[in-house]
Scaffold this active site. Sequence first.
Site, PDB file in Angstrom:
ATOM      1  N   GLY A 202     151.350  -5.133 -35.695  1.00  0.00           N
ATOM      2  CA  GLY A 202     151.766  -5.338 -37.087  1.00  0.00           C
ATOM      3  C   GLY A 202     152.601  -6.596 -37.216  1.00  0.00           C
ATOM      4  O   GLY A 202     152.657  -7.411 -36.298  1.00  0.00           O
ATOM      5  N   ASN A 203     153.230  -6.739 -38.349  1.00  0.00           N
ATOM      6  CA  ASN A 203     154.121  -7.877 -38.547  1.00  0.00           C
ATOM      7  C   ASN A 203     155.343  -7.404 -39.342  1.00  0.00           C
ATOM      8  O   ASN A 203     155.396  -6.256 -39.781  1.00  0.00           O
ATOM      9  CB  ASN A 203     153.387  -9.023 -39.248  1.00  0.00           C
ATOM     10  CG  ASN A 203     152.850  -8.594 -40.585  1.00  0.00           C
ATOM     11  OD1 ASN A 203     153.603  -8.342 -41.515  1.00  0.00           O
ATOM     12  ND2 ASN A 203     151.532  -8.481 -40.688  1.00  0.00           N
ATOM     13  N   ARG A 204     156.288  -8.312 -39.531  1.00  0.00           N
ATOM     14  CA  ARG A 204     157.577  -7.886 -40.092  1.00  0.00           C
ATOM     15  C   ARG A 204     157.636  -7.947 -41.612  1.00  0.00           C
ATOM     16  O   ARG A 204     158.703  -7.807 -42.198  1.00  0.00           O
ATOM     17  CB  ARG A 204     158.698  -8.728 -39.475  1.00  0.00           C
ATOM     18  CG  ARG A 204     158.942  -8.366 -38.014  1.00  0.00           C
ATOM     19  CD  ARG A 204     159.998  -9.265 -37.391  1.00  0.00           C
ATOM     20  NE  ARG A 204     161.157  -9.398 -38.231  1.00  0.00           N
ATOM     21  CZ  ARG A 204     161.826 -10.536 -38.419  1.00  0.00           C
ATOM     22  NH1 ARG A 204     161.443 -11.627 -37.815  1.00  0.00           N
ATOM     23  NH2 ARG A 204     162.873 -10.568 -39.219  1.00  0.00           N
ATOM     24  N   SER A 205     156.508  -8.146 -42.272  1.00  0.00           N
ATOM     25  CA  SER A 205     156.553  -8.222 -43.737  1.00  0.00           C
ATOM     26  C   SER A 205     156.990  -6.871 -44.319  1.00  0.00           C
ATOM     27  O   SER A 205     156.434  -5.827 -43.979  1.00  0.00           O
ATOM     28  CB  SER A 205     155.162  -8.587 -44.269  1.00  0.00           C
ATOM     29  OG  SER A 205     155.195  -8.518 -45.673  1.00  0.00           O
TER      30      SER A 205
END
Length: 400
Positions: A202-205
Amino acid sequence: MNIVVGVTGGIAAYKAVGVVRFLVRAGHHVQVIATEHALRFVGAPTWEAISRNPLGADLYTDVSEVRHVALGQRADLVIIAPATANTLAKLAAGIADDLLGNTVLATRAPVLLAPAMHTEMWENAATRANLATLRGRGFHVVGPAVGQLTGTDSGAGRLSEPEEIVAAGLALVQSARDLAGRRILITAGGTREPLDPVRYLGNRSSGKQGIALAEAACARGAEVSLIAASVDEALPTHVRSRSVGTAAELAEAVHEELPATEIVIMAAAVADYRPVRVSETKIKKEDRGDTLTLELEKNPDILASLPPLATPGQIIVGFAAETARDRAHLLELGRAKLARKDCDYLCLNVVGWSDGFGADHNTVIMIDRAGEIRAEATGSKREVADAILDVLLAHPRPTP
Ligand code: CTP
């Protein structure tokens, strides 16, 4: 529209019943919040019957729904009628010891105050100063009128007539409803690509900028559809929304909604790659040894897929998360990315270990097809959202 009517403790509370009645008849969803003192003048059954909604009175009811902020966040307009001298003083000081005080602090909607009190109280230096403070903070005021007061006296301090209060309130919102009738699709959050039943890439958005865009567009009258990719926080209840997980699911949802949309804003952070194989069972250390190599394949670029499908007049907006700190370098990367994706606008966003993601503030430079800077905004994510929407509002529309 979601309208909060705050009623405070003055005899003129009985006239606020007319305000609620007008708003409900005009088709608005009205949430009355009465202070403890207001209920000594007009009781809960009256407010509930006229507003057709449960009354908001107590700070400690429905706490699980975080009501003390939710009502303000959801509101498109807040009207306080009557606003007593005591209420003006509390609002000027930012006191939040009841549901109304919390709601006013939590709202970004315009707030209209309809003061009502005796002339001496209205003319008192404390009241004048409080009102000046509130006006300076952007509160709007209607009245008071001059006329017969509760006792035998008459003068300034009489609550404005309900029709006048309603007209002043609606005018505040309608002047800002500059996106009325425009259909906007907004993606928010970050996609998650599963590795096995318990893990993902995933990513940190956080999704906050996308949600702020959806709320701002909605408040400005647009018909908004929000596609949320793994957004942790609660989605705004007054915005039509759906949730997705992977980039493939996001792509499917965006393509499904594209034909009915005029403006697409791709604020979601899409995973560029996904695991080639998704394990049906949990990946175990014993089976893998000291290192684990993941094989990834490219996800389709959703944003880049839209311009070839777009019909004349559709506006496609992308976001670009970049770690470049140097402004010239950031613009260079942005212009190249916009050209690659062939979208109409790109909002450049500096991200880093401690910037951008999850924060309540943001800085965005918005460029157009020609690579020209169309907006530069720094502030709350809602302020940044409004700056982006201002540019889209000014975008030339095809003649029908
Ligand atoms: N985007 C997309 N589909 C992808 C990757 C990105 O639709 N597979 C969109 C994002 O929603 C965003 C824009 O493209 O609006 C730019 O995303 P960004 O991550 O900054 O750019 P990338 O294309 O992924 O390029 P890179 O990561 O190499 O900078």
